[in-house]
Design a protein around this motif. Structure first.
Motif, PDB file in Angstrom:
ATOM      1  N   ARG A 110       0.787  -1.244   0.000  1.00 50.49           N
ATOM      2  CA  ARG A 110       0.000   0.000   0.000  1.00 50.49           C
ATOM      3  C   ARG A 110       0.816   1.290   0.000  1.00 50.49           C
ATOM      4  O   ARG A 110       0.269   2.359  -0.228  1.00 50.49           O
ATOM      5  CB  ARG A 110      -0.958  -0.007   1.193  1.00 50.49           C
ATOM      6  N   TYR A 131       0.288   0.211  -6.649  1.00 53.80           N
ATOM      7  CA  TYR A 131      -0.347  -0.953  -5.991  1.00 53.80           C
ATOM      8  C   TYR A 131      -1.788  -0.614  -5.606  1.00 53.80           C
ATOM      9  O   TYR A 131      -2.713  -1.384  -5.881  1.00 53.80           O
ATOM     10  CB  TYR A 131       0.443  -1.373  -4.743  1.00 53.80           C
ATOM     11  N   ASP A 178      -0.368 -14.377  -0.331  1.00 52.94           N
ATOM     12  CA  ASP A 178      -0.414 -14.243   1.124  1.00 52.94           C
ATOM     13  C   ASP A 178      -0.241 -15.619   1.755  1.00 52.94           C
ATOM     14  O   ASP A 178      -0.609 -16.627   1.145  1.00 52.94           O
ATOM     15  CB  ASP A 178      -1.738 -13.629   1.589  1.00 52.94           C
ATOM     16  N   SER A 225       6.384 -15.694  11.304  1.00 50.29           N
ATOM     17  CA  SER A 225       6.278 -14.346  11.872  1.00 50.29           C
ATOM     18  C   SER A 225       6.027 -14.344  13.372  1.00 50.29           C
ATOM     19  O   SER A 225       6.352 -13.384  14.055  1.00 50.29           O
ATOM     20  CB  SER A 225       5.151 -13.590  11.170  1.00 50.29           C
ATOM     21  N   HIS A 245      11.228  -6.541   9.080  1.00 48.41           N
ATOM     22  CA  HIS A 245       9.844  -7.006   8.910  1.00 48.41           C
ATOM     23  C   HIS A 245       9.281  -6.208   7.738  1.00 48.41           C
ATOM     24  O   HIS A 245      10.018  -5.426   7.127  1.00 48.41           O
ATOM     25  CB  HIS A 245       9.030  -6.805  10.198  1.00 48.41           C
TER      26      HIS A 245
HETATM   27  O1  CP3 Z   1       6.204  -9.312   0.545  1.00 47.08           O
HETATM   28  C1  CP3 Z   1       5.506  -9.125  -0.476  1.00 47.08           C
HETATM   29  O2  CP3 Z   1       5.501  -8.058  -1.111  1.00 47.08           O
HETATM   30  C2  CP3 Z   1       4.693 -10.297  -1.009  1.00 47.08           C
HETATM   31  C3  CP3 Z   1       3.350 -10.355  -0.556  1.00 47.08           C
HETATM   32  C4  CP3 Z   1       3.001 -10.763   0.861  1.00 47.08           C
HETATM   33  C5  CP3 Z   1       1.815 -10.313   1.480  1.00 47.08           C
HETATM   34  N1  CP3 Z   1       1.675 -10.946   2.677  1.00 47.08           N
HETATM   35  C6  CP3 Z   1       0.892  -9.347   0.885  1.00 47.08           C
HETATM   36  C7  CP3 Z   1      -0.127  -8.699   1.735  1.00 47.08           C
HETATM   37  C8  CP3 Z   1       3.619 -11.640   1.757  1.00 47.08           C
HETATM   38  C9  CP3 Z   1       4.946 -12.357   1.622  1.00 47.08           C
HETATM   39  C10 CP3 Z   1       2.770 -11.753   2.888  1.00 47.08           C
HETATM   40  C11 CP3 Z   1       3.057 -12.627   4.037  1.00 47.08           C
HETATM   41  C12 CP3 Z   1       2.199 -12.566   5.219  1.00 47.08           C
HETATM   42  N2  CP3 Z   1       0.842 -12.397   5.291  1.00 47.08           N
HETATM   43  C13 CP3 Z   1       2.666 -12.777   6.535  1.00 47.08           C
HETATM   44  C14 CP3 Z   1       4.088 -13.106   6.914  1.00 47.08           C
HETATM   45  C15 CP3 Z   1       4.967 -11.914   6.873  1.00 47.08           C
HETATM   46  C16 CP3 Z   1       4.676 -10.905   7.956  1.00 47.08           C
HETATM   47  O3  CP3 Z   1       4.278  -9.797   7.595  1.00 47.08           O
HETATM   48  O4  CP3 Z   1       4.868 -11.228   9.124  1.00 47.08           O
HETATM   49  C17 CP3 Z   1       1.571 -12.683   7.396  1.00 47.08           C
HETATM   50  C18 CP3 Z   1       1.596 -12.818   8.908  1.00 47.08           C
HETATM   51  C19 CP3 Z   1       0.415 -12.447   6.607  1.00 47.08           C
HETATM   52  C20 CP3 Z   1      -1.004 -12.336   7.051  1.00 47.08           C
HETATM   53  C21 CP3 Z   1      -1.596 -11.037   6.680  1.00 47.08           C
HETATM   54  N3  CP3 Z   1      -1.906 -10.648   5.403  1.00 47.08           N
HETATM   55  C22 CP3 Z   1      -1.993  -9.993   7.543  1.00 47.08           C
HETATM   56  C23 CP3 Z   1      -1.812 -10.001   9.040  1.00 47.08           C
HETATM   57  C24 CP3 Z   1      -2.519  -8.976   6.753  1.00 47.08           C
HETATM   58  C25 CP3 Z   1      -3.164  -7.707   7.220  1.00 47.08           C
HETATM   59  C26 CP3 Z   1      -2.163  -6.691   7.633  1.00 47.08           C
HETATM   60  C27 CP3 Z   1      -1.938  -5.694   6.544  1.00 47.08           C
HETATM   61  O5  CP3 Z   1      -0.776  -5.345   6.303  1.00 47.08           O
HETATM   62  O6  CP3 Z   1      -2.951  -5.230   5.979  1.00 47.08           O
HETATM   63  C28 CP3 Z   1      -2.415  -9.384   5.403  1.00 47.08           C
HETATM   64  C29 CP3 Z   1      -2.835  -8.619   4.218  1.00 47.08           C
HETATM   65  C30 CP3 Z   1      -1.783  -8.351   3.184  1.00 47.08           C
HETATM   66  N4  CP3 Z   1      -0.924  -9.268   2.702  1.00 47.08           N
HETATM   67  C31 CP3 Z   1      -1.562  -7.120   2.515  1.00 47.08           C
HETATM   68  C32 CP3 Z   1      -0.529  -7.328   1.614  1.00 47.08           C
HETATM   69  C33 CP3 Z   1       0.058  -6.350   0.624  1.00 47.08           C
HETATM   70  C34 CP3 Z   1      -2.370  -5.854   2.697  1.00 47.08           C
HETATM   71  C35 CP3 Z   1      -3.687  -6.059   1.999  1.00 47.08           C
HETATM   72  C36 CP3 Z   1      -4.257  -4.820   1.355  1.00 47.08           C
HETATM   73  O7  CP3 Z   1      -3.795  -4.409   0.294  1.00 47.08           O
HETATM   74  O8  CP3 Z   1      -5.234  -4.310   1.925  1.00 47.08           O
END
Ligand code: CP3
Length: 350
Positions: free
Chosen positions: A36, A41, A82, A213, A330
């Protein structure tokens, strides 16, 4: 540049570092580099409507994976998807509510686990694998493509609680109260995650990262049982089919003791370090054994200015001459200014 790691990896310096070489310049990519903080994106995210549609539509997933490569020229791209795609493809309901994070249907006992699929639903996963193949074709030759999955422990914490939790208490309690269920859940995730990573590697990923994580809440014995063991079994299952598979483990919050044991037992090629890692001690213990990836505090990247420059210089100094892949400790946060990302890349590349 020196032609290290020739052959399959060519000039891919992230792959070289994962193979244990020290590239001429430090490779750099960022966790959550597609996200974001980038207007391009947000535009695709808007068009897709919801986050899961973005993940499962190859046109969109390819596009957002490539965006940070076009803009910044990072040395690695990471598949846009994800970690919760795995429980979703096992049959859990999943949604992402704006500003609230993920919501899943919960799995809290053996009966509920047995109601899920044994294998990942191909109608979901095949769309992710299609994106992997297309991303590899469109990436510059020198850019490493990373696939990924969540580690069984971290994915289990979301499946049991149905959402993110501050201390992962529901999963920790389940592991203590109902070991038969908890072990079976971890086993299911080991098997399906291994298949998923094998699929990504065969579709064109050059390496894969396993995100643990929430490893930091586990006591030493639980870390052994629920982080090291499942990751090790995934590594073994993946290498049984893809013998030269490059694998990065990111056990966020692990102690140096824990990291050392993980490296010794699992045979991963690299460990991701969060920003709390003691760099000199970590390098001393692990530097000759695996590549080290990390570990800039994402808040330093928000702060920018002299604080950012100083943190980068210290990090580069500590890992100078090591097989080091520059990264954040992170994921990048949405409020991070793009100019600070540019400042970081320029400084790392000297
Ligand atoms: O790294 C990258 O660019 C590749 C994409 C990627 C996403 N999530 C995209 C995403 C990767 C590798 C992940 C991994 C992920 N997802 C983890 C492990 C890494 C970490 O951050 O600890 C975990 C725990 C998740 C679970 C998850 N997905 C959560 C808790 C959330 C909500 C929090 C947030 O940032 O909004 C997501 C959503 C998510 N995954 C988004 C993105 C870009 C945001 C969604 C949006 O665009 O609204």
């Amino acid at each position: 540049m020196k032609r290290l790691g020739e052959g399959k990896s060519g000039q891919r310096i992230v792959s070289q570092a994962l193979d244990g070489h020290v590239p001429d310049r430090t490779p750099i990519w960022m966790m959550r580099q597609a996200g974001r903080y980038l207007p391009e994106y947000r535009a695709v995210r808007e068009k897709a409507g919801d986050f899961l549609t973005l993940c499962y539509t190859p046109d969109h997933a390819v596009e957002v994976t490539l965006q940070p490569i076009r803009r910044f020229g990072f040395d690695a791209a990471i598949l846009f998807s994800d970690i919760l795609v795995v429980p979703h493809a096992l049959g859990c309901d999943l949604s992402f509510e704006a500003g609230e994070g993920p919501r899943l249907s919960t799995v809290t006992n053996l009966a509920e686990l047995n109601a899920l699929r044994d294998e990942l639903d191909a109608s979901k996963i095949d769309r992710v694998l299609e994106a992997v193949g297309r991303i590899r074709q469109e990436l510059p030759e020198e850019t490493t493509l990373l696939g990924f999955c969540g580690a069984p422990w971290t994915v289990a914490t979301y499946m049991i609680a149905g959402r993110g939790t501050p201390d992962q208490a529901p999963a920790r309690l389940a592991s203590l109260r109902d070991p038969a269920f908890f072990t079976a859940l971890i086993d299911r995730l080991v098997q399906t995650s291994a298949r998923y990573l094998i699929g990504q590697l065969k579709a064109g990923a050059d390496a894969v990262q396993i995100f643990d994580s929430w490893a930091g809440v586990l006591d030493p014995e639980a870390f052994r049982l629920w982080s090291i063991e499942p990751i090790t079994r995934i590594v073994q299952a993946v290498r049984a089919e893809v013998p030269d598979a490059r694998i990065i483990a990111f056990p966020k919050g692990a102690t140096l003791q824990g990291l050392t044991e993980l490296v010794r037992v699992s045979g991963v090629n690299a460990v991701g370090l969060d920003w709390t890692a003691e760099r000199p001690a970590t390098r001393l213990a692990l530097g000759g054994k695996v590549a080290l990836q990390g570990n800039l505090d994402p808040l330093t990247l928000i702060a920018g200015g002299g604080a950012l420059d100083r943190a980068i210089d210290a990090l580069m100094q500590d890992f100078h001459g090591a097989a080091h892949i520059f990264n954040l400790g992170h994921g990048i946060r949405p409020e991070t200014p793009i100019a600070h990302v540019e400042q970081m890349i320029a400084r790392v590349r000297g």
